[in-house]
Design a protein around this motif. Structure first.
Motif, short mmCIF file in Angstrom:
data_model
loop_
_atom_site.label_atom_id
_atom_site.label_comp_id
_atom_site.label_asym_id
_atom_site.label_seq_id
_atom_site.Cartn_x
_atom_site.Cartn_y
_atom_site.Cartn_z
N SER A 60 0.85 -1.18 0.00
CA SER A 60 0.00 0.00 0.00
C SER A 60 0.90 1.24 0.00
O SER A 60 2.12 1.14 0.15
N ILE A 61 0.29 2.41 -0.16
CA ILE A 61 1.08 3.64 -0.16
C ILE A 61 1.73 3.83 1.21
O ILE A 61 2.88 4.26 1.31
N LYS A 62 1.02 3.49 2.26
CA LYS A 62 1.55 3.64 3.61
C LYS A 62 2.78 2.75 3.81
O LYS A 62 3.79 3.17 4.37
N GLU A 63 2.70 1.50 3.35
CA GLU A 63 3.85 0.60 3.47
C GLU A 63 5.03 1.10 2.65
O GLU A 63 6.18 1.03 3.09
N CYS A 64 4.76 1.64 1.46
CA CYS A 64 5.83 2.19 0.63
C CYS A 64 6.48 3.39 1.29
O CYS A 64 7.69 3.56 1.22
N SER A 65 5.66 4.22 1.92
CA SER A 65 6.22 5.39 2.59
C SER A 65 7.13 4.98 3.75
O SER A 65 8.14 5.62 4.01
N GLU A 66 6.79 3.89 4.43
CA GLU A 66 7.64 3.39 5.51
C GLU A 66 8.94 2.80 4.94
O GLU A 66 10.01 2.99 5.51
N ILE A 67 8.85 2.09 3.83
CA ILE A 67 10.04 1.50 3.20
C ILE A 67 10.97 2.59 2.69
O ILE A 67 12.18 2.54 2.90
N LEU A 68 10.39 3.59 2.02
CA LEU A 68 11.19 4.66 1.42
C LEU A 68 11.56 5.75 2.41
O LEU A 68 12.35 6.64 2.09
N LYS A 69 10.94 5.71 3.60
CA LYS A 69 11.13 6.74 4.62
C LYS A 69 10.76 8.12 4.09
O LYS A 69 11.48 9.10 4.23
N LEU A 70 9.60 8.15 3.41
CA LEU A 70 9.04 9.37 2.88
C LEU A 70 7.64 9.57 3.46
O LEU A 70 7.04 8.65 4.01
N ASP A 71 7.12 10.77 3.29
CA ASP A 71 5.76 11.05 3.73
C ASP A 71 4.76 10.37 2.79
O ASP A 71 5.04 10.14 1.62
N TYR A 72 3.60 10.07 3.32
CA TYR A 72 2.53 9.42 2.56
C TYR A 72 2.19 10.22 1.32
O TYR A 72 2.06 9.68 0.21
N GLN A 73 2.02 11.54 1.47
CA GLN A 73 1.63 12.40 0.35
C GLN A 73 2.72 12.48 -0.72
O GLN A 73 2.43 12.59 -1.91
N THR A 74 3.98 12.38 -0.31
CA THR A 74 5.09 12.40 -1.27
C THR A 74 5.04 11.17 -2.15
O THR A 74 5.18 11.27 -3.38
N VAL A 75 4.83 10.03 -1.56
CA VAL A 75 4.73 8.78 -2.33
C VAL A 75 3.52 8.84 -3.26
O VAL A 75 3.60 8.47 -4.43
N ARG A 76 2.42 9.35 -2.74
CA ARG A 76 1.21 9.45 -3.55
C ARG A 76 1.42 10.38 -4.74
O ARG A 76 0.98 10.07 -5.86
N SER A 77 2.10 11.48 -4.53
CA SER A 77 2.34 12.41 -5.65
C SER A 77 3.28 11.79 -6.69
O SER A 77 3.11 12.02 -7.88
N HIS A 78 4.26 10.99 -6.25
CA HIS A 78 5.14 10.30 -7.20
C HIS A 78 4.35 9.27 -8.02
O HIS A 78 4.63 9.08 -9.20
N ILE A 79 3.37 8.65 -7.40
CA ILE A 79 2.52 7.70 -8.13
C ILE A 79 1.69 8.45 -9.17
O ILE A 79 1.59 8.03 -10.32
N ILE B 215 6.48 6.33 -9.86
CA ILE B 215 6.32 4.99 -9.29
C ILE B 215 5.09 4.37 -9.95
O ILE B 215 4.01 4.95 -9.91
N LYS B 216 5.27 3.21 -10.54
CA LYS B 216 4.17 2.53 -11.21
C LYS B 216 3.30 1.84 -10.16
O LYS B 216 3.81 1.13 -9.29
N ALA B 217 1.99 2.09 -10.23
CA ALA B 217 1.06 1.50 -9.26
C ALA B 217 -0.24 1.14 -9.97
O ALA B 217 -0.59 1.73 -10.99
N GLU B 218 -0.94 0.19 -9.40
CA GLU B 218 -2.25 -0.20 -9.92
C GLU B 218 -3.31 0.33 -8.97
O GLU B 218 -3.17 0.23 -7.75
N GLN B 219 -4.35 0.88 -9.57
CA GLN B 219 -5.44 1.38 -8.75
C GLN B 219 -6.52 0.32 -8.68
O GLN B 219 -7.06 -0.11 -9.70
N ILE B 220 -6.84 -0.08 -7.47
CA ILE B 220 -7.89 -1.08 -7.23
C ILE B 220 -8.95 -0.38 -6.39
O ILE B 220 -8.75 -0.15 -5.19
N GLY B 221 -10.03 0.00 -7.04
CA GLY B 221 -11.05 0.78 -6.35
C GLY B 221 -10.49 2.16 -6.03
O GLY B 221 -10.02 2.87 -6.90
N ARG B 222 -10.52 2.51 -4.76
CA ARG B 222 -9.96 3.80 -4.33
C ARG B 222 -8.51 3.69 -3.92
O ARG B 222 -7.87 4.69 -3.63
N PHE B 223 -7.99 2.50 -3.85
CA PHE B 223 -6.66 2.28 -3.29
C PHE B 223 -5.64 1.98 -4.37
O PHE B 223 -5.94 1.41 -5.40
N TYR B 224 -4.39 2.36 -4.08
CA TYR B 224 -3.28 2.06 -4.96
C TYR B 224 -2.48 0.91 -4.37
O TYR B 224 -2.27 0.86 -3.15
#
Length: 92
Positions: free
Chosen positions: A38-57, A62-71
């Motif tokens: 999830s974006i939260k798990e990626c932010s913990e792995i990358l040591k970045l803020d949630y919104q930063t990872v989301r904006s990169h997606i 960062i390539k991500a798949e959208q499943i419903g409302r979630f990436y």
């Protein structure tokens, strides 16, 4: 009279053990190919803020798949993004 190698049985068994160890070594790579974050798990792995990872997606860094409302981000896509961009923190 043929001379048989008394250690042939041991060598054959060692070959089988070697094959088993090699298959066990490759197994985690196969499991990681199926792993999604999830974006939260990626932010913990990358040591970045949630919104930063989301904006990169959203930018496509960062390539991500959208499943419903979630990436969901595939493990290999996350690692590829890290190798392509030296530091996601400073890419603009």
């Amino acid at each position: 009279m043929q001379a048989t190698n008394p250690f042939q049985i041991i060598l054959d068994e060692l070959g089988e053990i070697k094959d088993l160890v090699f298959s066990l070594k490759k197994e985690p790579e196969i499991e990681l190919k199926k792993k999604f974050y999830s974006i939260k798990e990626c932010s913990e792995i990358l040591k970045l803020d949630y919104q930063t990872v989301r904006s990169h997606i959203l930018k496509g860094n960062i390539k991500a798949e959208q499943i419903g409302r979630f990436y969901r981000i595939n493990h290999l896509d996350l690692m590829n993004a890290l190798h392509e961009v030296k530091s996601l923190k400073y890419k603009r």
